[in-house]
Design a protein around this motif. Structure first.
Motif, PDB file in Angstrom:
ATOM      1  N   LEU A 160      -4.654   0.601   3.123  1.00 13.00           N
ATOM      2  CA  LEU A 160      -4.964   1.991   3.449  1.00 13.00           C
ATOM      3  C   LEU A 160      -3.958   2.525   4.463  1.00 13.00           C
ATOM      4  O   LEU A 160      -3.441   3.642   4.319  1.00 13.00           O
ATOM      5  N   GLY A 174       0.829  -1.201   0.000  1.00  8.91           N
ATOM      6  CA  GLY A 174       0.000   0.000   0.000  1.00  8.91           C
ATOM      7  C   GLY A 174       0.863   1.251   0.000  1.00  8.91           C
ATOM      8  O   GLY A 174       0.571   2.238  -0.690  1.00  8.91           O
ATOM      9  N   PRO A 234      -6.442   0.941  -1.901  1.00  7.24           N
ATOM     10  CA  PRO A 234      -7.045  -0.047  -0.988  1.00  7.24           C
ATOM     11  C   PRO A 234      -7.962  -1.052  -1.690  1.00  7.24           C
ATOM     12  O   PRO A 234      -7.804  -2.265  -1.469  1.00  7.24           O
ATOM     13  N   LEU A 253      -5.424   7.115  -2.979  1.00  7.46           N
ATOM     14  CA  LEU A 253      -6.270   6.818  -1.826  1.00  7.46           C
ATOM     15  C   LEU A 253      -7.545   6.098  -2.271  1.00  7.46           C
ATOM     16  O   LEU A 253      -8.064   5.218  -1.586  1.00  7.46           O
TER      17      LEU A 253
END
Ligand SMILES: Nc1ncnc2c1ncn2[C@@H]1O[C@H](COP(=O)(O)OP(=O)(O)OP(=O)(O)O)[C@@H](O)[C@H]1O
Ligand SMILES: [Mg+2]
Lengths: 239, 288
Positions: B203, B46, B69, B65
């Motif tokens: 995330l 991530g 995820p 963003l």
């Protein structure tokens, strides 16, 4: 929404064997529940009654023989698929999830038929549940948990129902109530397979009785023969 | 006083990561009964996604963003479906080893590709600078990380405790086989929750990218502490993971102020104490 569950289907079981590891628990069970019939399985503790119900629901890994619901072969299908074919059950321990509220337990299974009873109809049948919707499921009394399990089963719209000892451990008043509900279900055309130890209670309700002993059907009789067969049934059950 | 506040802030930031990561671990543990050792690798992926997406596709922080995820969650679901599901019938040790192996492979590949030093990644321009709170200066990006993590933790909590999907997850955690006999496709639920857990790790990694050095071992290093957090909190409790995540971050920060020598060991000391008194952790399920 599918309507597979709309028709009340019969169950035909032939040569059913079930195992837990090495232990051979069902040893060739033949049994038939015609559409709209109420059939009861009697038998002593450990005879294999719950194992039979679990085999039908697809919960016993090692099974052989044949289990048909209507014209569909159930054996070998995953449990969730079997349930969605319109077969619903109440496990012996009622299967209420402790981390779920009454409402969440009730609404857990998917609705299978467009003519499934709505919640108003269910609460009319089980008024005790309505006021308890937000309590944790296992905070209910034994009788209320049984009502919840029955309501959850009916809510799916399934028309073929399996009940594992619905009266076990309940007060006579509740047992009578459950008897009325079951009689009503039978009148509405549901197909029911019950496991029961309480012969006096189930005899007037059932169309057909089977006695299971050490994994085999050792006796059976139709409702019209109950009277004459009572002594032999009682002997088999060790009552 | 300044120093105390800034240690508290660092504690809250660390706690945000602990909470997000242990929340995902708990979700996964509840349904798969395995400790997901791949978690740190997904955190690291991530974080890496941010500079890589910027360099190769020109996608900035906000785009990442949105994309990272869910995409890594999907990757996690594929991993669960292909590798972990076939192992589920066996001893849980095999699943655990598979996630561990996956983490080592991913880390190794990233080290081959990017070396051990890693990549720099700038704070998004909208979140540069800081707020003078009077008693301390709060860098905007750090405030943002704390807020996002709080919001996400609260959402996951509500998802699990208040929605139908949450009821299914709780029921599956309690008794998966039983749930399937009521007509629920449990394997699909298991895959979904693995994806959700991985998405949370991704995330967290993305949030960390502008603050920590983006390098292949960042996840592995952090996970050592997160596993201590999880042991203290107890596996499988959603609220437990969140509360312990933040509190242990803060406790660690306070220790760094009052007794800096112990700040690297305090969580492990607490872990040993909790294990001695409550082997299932503060919020853990009894039989786990
Ligand atoms: N999970 C299991 N693993 C191994 N053996 C089992 C398992 N469940 C049941 N058995 C065994 O299988 C046999 C049949 O059990 P089952 O639960 O079907 O009996 P039952 O007729 O329902 O009894 P009861 O009236 O006590 O409910 C018993 O000997 C029991 O010990
Ligand atoms: Mg039984």
């Amino acid at each position: 929404m599918t309507d597979r569950a709309r028709a009340s289907s019969g169950l035909e079981i032939q040569g059913l064997h079930a195992f837990y590891g090495q232990s051979h628990v069902l040893r060739g069970v033949d049994l038939s529940v015609k559409p709209g019939q109420l059939v009861a399985i009697l038998g002593r503790n450990g005879a294999g009654k719950s194992t039979l119900i679990k085999s039908i629901m697809g919960l016993i890994k090692k099974c052989s023989g044949q289990i048909r619901l209507g014209d569909v072969d159930l054996l070998g299908r995953p449990a969730d698929q079997i349930a969605r074919m319109g077969l619903a059950w109440v496990p012996e321990d009622r299967g209420i999830f402790a981390s779920l509220t009454v409402a969440e337990n009730l609404r857990l299974p998917p609705i299978l038929a467009s003519d499934a009873p709505d919640e108003a109809a269910l609460f009319a049948l089980f008024p005790a549940l309505h006021e308890r919707l937000n309590t944790p499921g296992t905070r209910l009394s034994g009788g209320e948990q049984q009502m919840l399990a029955l309501a959850r089963m009916l809510r799916t719209g399934a028309r073929t129902l399996l009940l594992d000892e619905p009266t076990e451990g309940l007060a006579p008043l509740i047992v009578a109530q459950i008897g009325e509900i079951i009689a009503q279900l039978k009148r509405s055309g549901y197909t029911l397979l019950l496991v029961e130890q309480n012969l006096q209670w189930i005899a007037p309700l059932a169309d057909h009785l089977y006695v299971l002993e050490q994994g085999r059907i050792v006796d059976e009789c139709a409702s019209e023969d109950f009277e004459g067969r009572l002594p032999s049934l009682i002997a088999h059950l060790g009552l | 006083m300044q120093a105390l506040y800034s240690q508290l802030l660092i504690g809250l930031i660390n706690g945000s990561f602990y909470a997000l990561l242990s929340l995902g671990l708990s979700l996964i543990f509840g349904l798969l009964n395995i400790v997901n050792f791949a978690h740190g690798a997904f955190f690291m992926l991530g974080a890496f996604a941010a500079p890589l997406l910027l360099e190769h596709l020109g996608i900035g922080y906000w785009g990442s963003l949105l994309i990272v995820p869910p995409v890594l969650a999907l990757g996690g679901m594929v991993l669960q479906r292909i590798v972990l599901r076939p192992l589920q019938e066996l001893d849980h040790l095999y699943g655990l080893l598979a996630t561990f192996g996956f983490a080592l492979i991913v880390q190794g590949l990233m080290q081959i590709g990017f070396g051990s030093a890693g990549l720099p990644y700038a704070i998004p321009s909208a979140l540069q600078g800081g707020q003078n709170l009077g008693f301390m200066l709060l860098p905007n990006y750090r405030g943002f990380v704390i807020l996002v993590s709080l919001a996400v933790c609260a959402s996951v909590y509500l998802l699990v405790e208040r929605t139908r999907l949450g009821a299914l997850l709780r029921a599956a955690t309690e008794n998966a086989e039983r749930l399937s006999s009521f007509g629920i496709n449990v394997p699909r639920l298991v895959t979904l929750s693995y994806g959700l857990g991985v998405g949370l790790a991704a995330l967290a990694g993305l949030l960390a990218a502008p603050m920590l050095q983006v390098r292949p071992l960042m996840g592995a290093d952090l996970m050592i502490v997160v596993f201590a957090v999880v042991v203290i909190g107890g596996m499988g409790s959603i609220l437990g993971s969140i509360v312990t995540g933040y509190s242990l971050g803060v406790i660690e920060g306070l220790t760094r102020y009052f007794y800096p020598e112990a700040s690297n060991t305090i969580l492990f000391v607490l872990m040993a104490l909790v294990l001695a008194v409550r082997p299932n952790g503060l919020f853990g399920r009894r039989e786990a």
